[in-house]
Design a protein around this motif. Structure first.
Motif, PDB file in Angstrom:
ATOM      1  N   SER A  51       3.505   2.693  -7.708  1.00 58.69           N
ATOM      2  CA  SER A  51       2.894   1.904  -6.648  1.00 58.69           C
ATOM      3  C   SER A  51       3.824   0.731  -6.366  1.00 58.69           C
ATOM      4  CB  SER A  51       1.514   1.394  -7.071  1.00 58.69           C
ATOM      5  OG  SER A  51       1.054   0.407  -6.162  1.00 58.69           O
ATOM      6  N   LYS A  87       0.816  -1.215   0.000  1.00 52.92           N
ATOM      7  CA  LYS A  87       0.000   0.000   0.000  1.00 52.92           C
ATOM      8  C   LYS A  87       0.849   1.264   0.000  1.00 52.92           C
ATOM      9  CE  LYS A  87      -3.938  -2.228   2.237  1.00 52.92           C
ATOM     10  NZ  LYS A  87      -4.902  -2.196   3.365  1.00 52.92           N
ATOM     11  N   ARG A 131      -2.957   2.763   3.578  1.00 47.29           N
ATOM     12  CA  ARG A 131      -3.676   1.725   4.326  1.00 47.29           C
ATOM     13  C   ARG A 131      -4.918   2.265   5.020  1.00 47.29           C
ATOM     14  NH1 ARG A 131       0.264  -0.889   8.223  1.00 47.29           N
ATOM     15  NH2 ARG A 131       1.753  -0.307   6.603  1.00 47.29           N
ATOM     16  N   ASP A 139       1.565   6.273   2.304  1.00 50.28           N
ATOM     17  CA  ASP A 139       0.930   5.007   2.670  1.00 50.28           C
ATOM     18  C   ASP A 139      -0.577   5.151   2.556  1.00 50.28           C
ATOM     19  OD1 ASP A 139       1.595   2.256   4.256  1.00 50.28           O
ATOM     20  OD2 ASP A 139      -0.328   3.086   4.894  1.00 50.28           O
ATOM     21  N   HIS A 171       3.080   4.135  -1.930  1.00 48.65           N
ATOM     22  CA  HIS A 171       3.115   4.808  -3.229  1.00 48.65           C
ATOM     23  C   HIS A 171       4.162   5.915  -3.199  1.00 48.65           C
ATOM     24  CE1 HIS A 171      -0.798   3.006  -4.518  1.00 48.65           C
ATOM     25  NE2 HIS A 171      -0.982   2.973  -3.208  1.00 48.65           N
ATOM     26  N   LYS A 223       3.196  -1.949  -5.090  1.00 51.57           N
ATOM     27  CA  LYS A 223       2.520  -3.213  -5.370  1.00 51.57           C
ATOM     28  C   LYS A 223       2.802  -3.678  -6.791  1.00 51.57           C
ATOM     29  CE  LYS A 223      -2.100  -5.291  -5.219  1.00 51.57           C
ATOM     30  NZ  LYS A 223      -3.543  -5.035  -4.941  1.00 51.57           N
TER      31      LYS A 223
END
Length: 240
Positions: A74, A57, A113, A111, A59, A76
């Motif tokens: 990102s 999460k 989240r 973040d 970026h 991810k």
């Protein structure tokens, strides 16, 4: 053996609050400025007060001079590109490979989240040499009639004729190093005028102590320094 019910209750309350509220996440970017040669690799670090859960999460955003921040990576996303995330449990590093002059700007880790983004402080990335033949610097400060003794003094370091961002360092006697705010203007020839402003207590300004602004253009340490002191009659008093 005696047991303190009050102590047990207090411990339970602390335990419950920690689990219900959680520990607030803080992101820290230790590099205020990062100089990189054109074509090199920039490594921008970001650490966290909590485990980043694989950085899924996390970026990265880049704000170029005069523009709004844009999302550039990102963590991810593991697809191969110029941008890559290298992750450890409580830290991550953004790599920008083959960096170019148009990659200059201010990088933020963030973040996602929670319902809102939590940002790190910032890292200013300077690629190559920002100095040009028309580069110059001016240091400005207020006069007594323009302020009251209870209000802060606003000072500005004006850097003209640069090609990209520069490193700005302020030295104020008996004060912590100032972060300041940066504004930029682009001229018709593409050069930039950067205005880096700070606010300090009026008593610090009126004490007569010399305040210093130093700008650095590149990784070789090429810089210009100006000093300014309080004057009741002049708009500014800057010396090389």
């Amino acid at each position: 053996m005696s047991i303190s019910l009050g102590g047990m209750f207090s411990s339970w309350v602390v335990f419950a609050c920690c689990h219900l509220l959680g520990i607030q996440l803080h992101l820290h970017q230790p590099q205020r400025f990062l100089f990189v040669e054109v074509g090199g690799t920039a490594e921008i670090h970001c650490s966290s007060s909590k485990d980043l859960d694989g950085a899924a999460k996390l970026h990265w955003y880049l704000r170029k001079a005069g523009e709004a921040p844009t999302h550039i990576k990102s963590c991810k996303d593991q697809n191969e590109s110029r941008f890559a995330c290298k992750h450890q449990s409580c830290s991550t590093t953004l790599e920008i490979r083959g960096i170019q002059r148009n990659d200059c700007g201010i990088c933020y880790c963030a973040d996602a989240r929670s319902s809102s983004l939590i940002f790190g402080i910032r890292t200013t990335v300077i690629v190559g040499d920002s100095f040009t033949n028309s580069s110059s610097m001016l240091l400005l400060g207020p006069v007594a009639e323009e302020n009251g003794v209870t209000e802060p003094a606003h000072l500005a370091c004006v850097i003209q004729g640069v090609s990209h961002l520069v490193q700005v360092f302020w030295c104020i006697p008996r004060e912590e190093p100032a972060q300041g705010m940066l504004d930029s203007l682009e001229a018709s020839d593409g050069s930039l005028t950067l205005i880096h402003g700070i606010s300090i207590p009026w008593t610090s300004w009126a004490s007569g102590a010399a305040i210093t602004c130093q700008i650095t253009f590149n990784s070789s340490g090429s810089s210009i320094t100006r000093h300014i002191t309080y004057s009741a009659h002049e708009w500014f008093c800057a010396s090389p």
